[in-house]
Write a protein that holds these residues in place. Structure first.
Motif, PDB file in Angstrom:
ATOM      1  N   MET A   1     -26.269 -14.287  42.016  1.00  0.00           N
ATOM      2  CA  MET A   1     -25.211 -12.761  41.947  1.00  0.00           C
ATOM      3  C   MET A   1     -24.716 -13.620  40.539  1.00  0.00           C
ATOM      4  O   MET A   1     -23.566 -14.620  40.032  1.00  0.00           O
ATOM      5  N   LEU A   2     -24.326 -11.853  39.145  1.00  0.00           N
ATOM      6  CA  LEU A   2     -23.535 -12.151  38.115  1.00  0.00           C
ATOM      7  C   LEU A   2     -22.426 -11.403  38.158  1.00  0.00           C
ATOM      8  O   LEU A   2     -22.558 -10.519  38.537  1.00  0.00           O
ATOM      9  N   PHE A   3     -21.478 -12.145  37.892  1.00  0.00           N
ATOM     10  CA  PHE A   3     -20.288 -11.448  37.551  1.00  0.00           C
ATOM     11  C   PHE A   3     -19.542 -12.287  36.553  1.00  0.00           C
ATOM     12  O   PHE A   3     -18.965 -13.414  35.851  1.00  0.00           O
ATOM     13  N   LYS A   4     -18.343 -11.457  35.862  1.00  0.00           N
ATOM     14  CA  LYS A   4     -18.039 -11.435  34.625  1.00  0.00           C
ATOM     15  C   LYS A   4     -16.002 -11.170  34.580  1.00  0.00           C
ATOM     16  O   LYS A   4     -16.117  -9.973  34.902  1.00  0.00           O
ATOM     17  N   THR A   5     -16.077 -12.485  33.426  1.00  0.00           N
ATOM     18  CA  THR A   5     -14.363 -12.274  33.790  1.00  0.00           C
ATOM     19  C   THR A   5     -14.219 -12.410  31.582  1.00  0.00           C
ATOM     20  O   THR A   5     -15.259 -12.738  31.115  1.00  0.00           O
ATOM     21  N   LEU A   6     -12.619 -11.940  31.762  1.00  0.00           N
ATOM     22  CA  LEU A   6     -12.331 -12.242  29.634  1.00  0.00           C
ATOM     23  C   LEU A   6     -11.843 -13.300  29.707  1.00  0.00           C
ATOM     24  O   LEU A   6     -10.398 -13.609  31.247  1.00  0.00           O
ATOM     25  N   SER A   7     -11.436 -14.265  28.923  1.00  0.00           N
ATOM     26  CA  SER A   7     -11.071 -15.116  28.881  1.00  0.00           C
ATOM     27  C   SER A   7     -10.361 -15.099  27.530  1.00  0.00           C
ATOM     28  O   SER A   7     -10.732 -14.540  26.545  1.00  0.00           O
ATOM     29  N   ALA A   8      -9.634 -16.145  26.517  1.00  0.00           N
ATOM     30  CA  ALA A   8      -9.384 -16.583  25.725  1.00  0.00           C
ATOM     31  C   ALA A   8      -9.411 -17.575  25.118  1.00  0.00           C
ATOM     32  O   ALA A   8      -9.158 -18.787  25.835  1.00  0.00           O
ATOM     33  N   ALA A   9      -9.912 -17.944  23.893  1.00  0.00           N
ATOM     34  CA  ALA A   9      -9.506 -19.391  22.840  1.00  0.00           C
ATOM     35  C   ALA A   9      -8.801 -19.019  21.598  1.00  0.00           C
ATOM     36  O   ALA A   9      -8.654 -18.525  21.008  1.00  0.00           O
ATOM     37  N   VAL A  10      -8.200 -20.192  21.515  1.00  0.00           N
ATOM     38  CA  VAL A  10      -7.027 -19.810  20.772  1.00  0.00           C
ATOM     39  C   VAL A  10      -7.451 -21.334  19.582  1.00  0.00           C
ATOM     40  O   VAL A  10      -8.140 -22.248  19.082  1.00  0.00           O
ATOM     41  N   TYR A  11      -7.439 -20.415  18.537  1.00  0.00           N
ATOM     42  CA  TYR A  11      -8.166 -21.653  17.039  1.00  0.00           C
ATOM     43  C   TYR A  11      -7.095 -21.682  16.111  1.00  0.00           C
ATOM     44  O   TYR A  11      -7.017 -20.418  15.904  1.00  0.00           O
ATOM     45  N   GLY A  12      -6.436 -21.667  15.155  1.00  0.00           N
ATOM     46  CA  GLY A  12      -5.761 -22.599  14.709  1.00  0.00           C
ATOM     47  C   GLY A  12      -4.055 -21.320  15.309  1.00  0.00           C
ATOM     48  O   GLY A  12      -3.836 -21.696  16.583  1.00  0.00           O
ATOM     49  N   ILE A  13      -3.255 -20.833  15.016  1.00  0.00           N
ATOM     50  CA  ILE A  13      -2.709 -19.783  15.303  1.00  0.00           C
ATOM     51  C   ILE A  13      -2.784 -17.886  15.962  1.00  0.00           C
ATOM     52  O   ILE A  13      -2.665 -17.978  16.554  1.00  0.00           O
ATOM     53  N   ASP A  14      -4.087 -18.080  15.229  1.00  0.00           N
ATOM     54  CA  ASP A  14      -5.005 -17.317  16.695  1.00  0.00           C
ATOM     55  C   ASP A  14      -5.865 -17.561  17.488  1.00  0.00           C
ATOM     56  O   ASP A  14      -6.375 -18.355  17.225  1.00  0.00           O
ATOM     57  N   ALA A  15      -6.056 -16.442  18.517  1.00  0.00           N
ATOM     58  CA  ALA A  15      -7.150 -16.595  19.441  1.00  0.00           C
ATOM     59  C   ALA A  15      -8.419 -15.278  19.636  1.00  0.00           C
ATOM     60  O   ALA A  15      -8.343 -14.017  18.868  1.00  0.00           O
ATOM     61  N   SER A  16      -8.975 -15.744  20.234  1.00  0.00           N
ATOM     62  CA  SER A  16     -10.838 -15.414  20.269  1.00  0.00           C
ATOM     63  C   SER A  16     -11.151 -14.318  21.281  1.00  0.00           C
ATOM     64  O   SER A  16     -10.356 -16.036  22.286  1.00  0.00           O
ATOM     65  N   ILE A  17     -11.427 -13.611  21.928  1.00  0.00           N
ATOM     66  CA  ILE A  17     -11.667 -13.012  23.930  1.00  0.00           C
ATOM     67  C   ILE A  17     -13.226 -13.654  23.946  1.00  0.00           C
ATOM     68  O   ILE A  17     -13.984 -13.790  23.026  1.00  0.00           O
ATOM     69  N   ILE A  18     -13.082 -14.555  24.820  1.00  0.00           N
ATOM     70  CA  ILE A  18     -14.429 -14.964  25.118  1.00  0.00           C
ATOM     71  C   ILE A  18     -14.623 -14.504  26.277  1.00  0.00           C
ATOM     72  O   ILE A  18     -13.680 -14.203  27.618  1.00  0.00           O
ATOM     73  N   GLU A  19     -15.986 -13.734  26.850  1.00  0.00           N
ATOM     74  CA  GLU A  19     -16.019 -13.848  28.139  1.00  0.00           C
ATOM     75  C   GLU A  19     -16.838 -15.320  28.550  1.00  0.00           C
ATOM     76  O   GLU A  19     -17.745 -15.682  28.508  1.00  0.00           O
ATOM     77  N   VAL A  20     -16.762 -14.756  29.889  1.00  0.00           N
ATOM     78  CA  VAL A  20     -16.538 -15.836  31.284  1.00  0.00           C
ATOM     79  C   VAL A  20     -17.578 -14.908  32.123  1.00  0.00           C
ATOM     80  O   VAL A  20     -17.571 -14.749  32.457  1.00  0.00           O
ATOM     81  N   GLU A  21     -18.575 -16.155  32.125  1.00  0.00           N
ATOM     82  CA  GLU A  21     -19.713 -14.883  32.533  1.00  0.00           C
ATOM     83  C   GLU A  21     -20.570 -16.238  33.468  1.00  0.00           C
ATOM     84  O   GLU A  21     -20.596 -17.326  33.407  1.00  0.00           O
ATOM     85  N   VAL A  22     -20.731 -15.920  35.204  1.00  0.00           N
ATOM     86  CA  VAL A  22     -20.743 -17.005  36.307  1.00  0.00           C
ATOM     87  C   VAL A  22     -21.930 -15.948  37.194  1.00  0.00           C
ATOM     88  O   VAL A  22     -21.596 -15.072  36.974  1.00  0.00           O
ATOM     89  N   ASP A  23     -22.671 -17.216  37.358  1.00  0.00           N
ATOM     90  CA  ASP A  23     -23.662 -16.567  38.538  1.00  0.00           C
ATOM     91  C   ASP A  23     -23.879 -17.376  38.966  1.00  0.00           C
ATOM     92  O   ASP A  23     -23.866 -19.444  39.297  1.00  0.00           O
ATOM     93  N   VAL A  24     -24.203 -16.936  39.966  1.00  0.00           N
ATOM     94  CA  VAL A  24     -24.435 -17.838  41.431  1.00  0.00           C
ATOM     95  C   VAL A  24     -25.488 -17.850  41.915  1.00  0.00           C
ATOM     96  O   VAL A  24     -25.928 -16.681  42.525  1.00  0.00           O
ATOM     97  N   SER A  25     -26.021 -18.948  42.063  1.00  0.00           N
ATOM     98  CA  SER A  25     -27.764 -19.251  43.097  1.00  0.00           C
ATOM     99  C   SER A  25     -27.288 -18.233  44.842  1.00  0.00           C
ATOM    100  O   SER A  25     -26.498 -19.902  45.355  1.00  0.00           O
ATOM    101  N   GLY A  26     -28.107 -17.955  45.088  1.00  0.00           N
ATOM    102  CA  GLY A  26     -28.031 -17.786  46.609  1.00  0.00           C
ATOM    103  C   GLY A  26     -28.768 -18.701  47.384  1.00  0.00           C
ATOM    104  O   GLY A  26     -29.004 -19.436  48.709  1.00  0.00           O
ATOM    105  N   ILE A  27     -29.345 -20.039  46.625  1.00  0.00           N
ATOM    106  CA  ILE A  27     -30.228 -20.802  47.206  1.00  0.00           C
ATOM    107  C   ILE A  27     -28.987 -22.026  47.791  1.00  0.00           C
ATOM    108  O   ILE A  27     -28.746 -22.436  46.783  1.00  0.00           O
ATOM    109  N   ARG A  28     -28.960 -22.923  48.711  1.00  0.00           N
ATOM    110  CA  ARG A  28     -28.192 -23.828  49.368  1.00  0.00           C
ATOM    111  C   ARG A  28     -29.026 -24.814  48.868  1.00  0.00           C
ATOM    112  O   ARG A  28     -30.278 -25.350  48.268  1.00  0.00           O
TER     113      ARG A  28
END
Length: 516
Positions: A1-28
């Motif tokens: 299953m795929l789930f997305k959250t948002l975070s940010a990365a700082v470069y210099g004194i400014d920041a950019s929004i980063i999309e965090v995509e998490v994919d979890v496989s159902g197979i153990r």
């Protein structure tokens, strides 16, 4: 299953929004497969160990499955531990532990401890500004970073202490309220200084020079024996500088936030910074640097004062790298992966002894230094760097009568009133002409010709000083800038001979030492 959250990365004194995509496989699987892609650095890659422990200690038993985390855009390097929280929330969302299907209206940053606590990160203020720019109205940050992020209007900042608090907030089971902030009150409170010019006995000439320097934003060099009060005078400079505007405070706070030196209790740099690095500092410490460039002392002093005590004791290469920020007001740090520019518009206040022992020309102590030794000591400061300093002033030892005088010296409040009025005159003058400069020290040759018109008497006086003292063309411009500031302090519309004479006085001391 795929789930997305948002975070940010700082470069210099400014920041950019980063999309965090998490994919979890159902197979153990028999082993734990947790992969992070998207140019993560070592701190981001190590987050899997912190996240696993934090989830387990919060009561979430994550089975051994294939977990893939992608930090997009994938061509930008990600650094720091601030991605722990959004990655953990992405894993919980992928396993169905969150009521929300997506978190597109939340930006999350925070480092996780092994027990599920949320620790502070660097750059919360730039992240809040980036969230507002991208029209994301909610920001979840560690409690330690909440005050600085809350100064950004238009973003609801939620302070959290633990991962469980974040889960409860997103699932609606707790009522964490957004933090309210009053930047105006913070700025007003920060203007209460613990030091005052009332504490300084004597040194009227030096005080006048500091007043002129503060009124025009000029760099200043104080020359005098040990114990004459050079450091004491310099530490009181912020108390006579004009108060911060909110824009200046925000820009300065961004730098301190990125550097990790911001006071979490205040959340806003409300008073002009005063930075006094030791003379053993490296050029990278002064200017900034690193694999991922960080601000140095010149940037931390942005909109404030950088004080260099014992100026000749600084390594020559360290002093020479200051010439670019003194000229341009910025520092550009280039690396193979990126090139970053940090603001560095500051007033330089420096102090030095006149000779190695410190007592050359002192009336009460004998100097044992030879002329070649004095020349070698003073020549550690290059001529081009010295020409970037507008005012050079002698600070002699204070005599007993001045120390025990019954009358109270003039305080910082009275001096500051005159400084603010002079700055207002400069702002009005430059604004009327559409100039994008804010004080006399920032005038380029074009502005000097426009605003420093001289009478015949002024021309004669300046010409004689240039010839007798052997001053450079740059020193000529510095004299005109300082004389314009002296005139502004008096409210005079035009530069008069007495203003030129005072400005020349602030350029002759260094010439006498060069010839020692």
């Amino acid at each position: 299953m795929l789930f997305k959250t948002l975070s940010a990365a700082v470069y210099g004194i400014d920041a950019s929004i980063i999309e965090v995509e998490v994919d979890v496989s159902g197979i153990r699987t028999t082993e734990d497969h947790f992969h992070t892609v998207g140019l993560p650095d070592a701190a981001v890659r190590e987050s899997r160990e912190r996240i696993r422990s934090a989830l387990r200690n919060c009561g979430y038993d994550i089975p051994a499955t294939q977990i893939t985390v992608n930090l997009a855009p994938a061509d930008i390097k990600k650094e720091g531990s601030g991605f722990d929280l959004p990655m953990a929330l992405g894993i919980l969302g992928a396993y169905g532990a969150l009521n929300k299907k997506e978190l597109g209206d939340y930006v999350l940053v925070g480092e996780l401890s092994l027990d599920g606590g949320v620790r502070g990160v660097r750059g919360a203020l730039p992240i809040a500004i980036a969230a507002r720019s991208n029209k994301i109205v909610n920001l979840i940050v560690p409690e330690a970073n909440a005050r600085e992020a809350a100064v950004v209007a238009g973003v609801s900042v939620y302070p959290v202490k633990s991962l469980m608090e974040v889960v409860g907030l997103l699932n609606g089971s707790n009522g964490i309220a957004p933090l309210a902030s009053d930047p105006a009150a913070a700025l007003s409170q920060a203007q209460q200084f613990t030091v005052d010019f009332k504490d300084v006995r004597g040194q009227q000439t030096a005080k006048r020079a500091l007043e002129v320097a503060s009124a025009g934003g000029h760099n200043i060099l104080m020359i005098g024996p040990p114990g004459s009060g050079k450091t004491m005078l310099a530490k009181r400079m912020p108390s006579i500088l004009p108060p911060f505007t909110f824009e200046e405070a925000l820009e300065t706070t961004k730098i301190h936030s990125v550097a990790g030196v911001l006071d979490s209790a205040s959340g806003l740099v409300g008073a002009r910074p005063f930075r006094a690095p030791h003379h053993t500092i490296s050029d990278a410490g002064l200017i900034g640097g690193g694999v991922i460039p960080r601000p140095g002392e010149v940037s931390l002093a942005h909109n404030g004062v950088l004080f260099l005590d014992e100026l000749p004791e600084f390594p020559r290469n360290v002093l020479e790298v200051m010439r670019q920020p003194l000229e341009d007001g910025t520092v550009c740090i280039a690396r193979a992966a990126m090139s970053l520019t940090f603001p560095a518009r500051f007033m330089l206040a420096a102090a030095m002894n006149p000779c190695p022992c410190g007592y050359f020309n002192d009336r009460s102590r004998e100097c044992h230094c030879t002329p070649p030794l004095i020349q070698r000591y003073v020549s550690k400061i290059s001529g081009p760097l010295l020409d970037h300093i507008d005012i050079h002033i002698d600070v002699p030892a204070v005599n007993y009568k001045e120390l025990r005088a019954g009358s109270a010296p003039e305080g910082s409040t009275q001096i500051r009133e005159r400084v603010v009025k002079a700055r207002d005159r400069q702002l009005d003058r430059f604004a009327a002409a559409g100039e994008k400069i804010y004080c006399n020290a920032q005038m380029a040759p074009k502005q000097i010709r426009a605003y420093c018109d001289l009478t015949t008497d002024c021309e004669r006086l300046l010409e004689r000083a240039m010839q007798q003292q052997g001053l450079s063309a740059r020193a000529h411009d510095r004299i005109l800038k300082v004389s314009r500031t002296v005139a502004d302090l008096e409210g005079a519309p035009n530069i008069e001979p007495k203003h030129i004479a005072e400005a020349i006085q602030y350029r002759t001391l260094d010439r006498s030492f060069w010839g020692a």
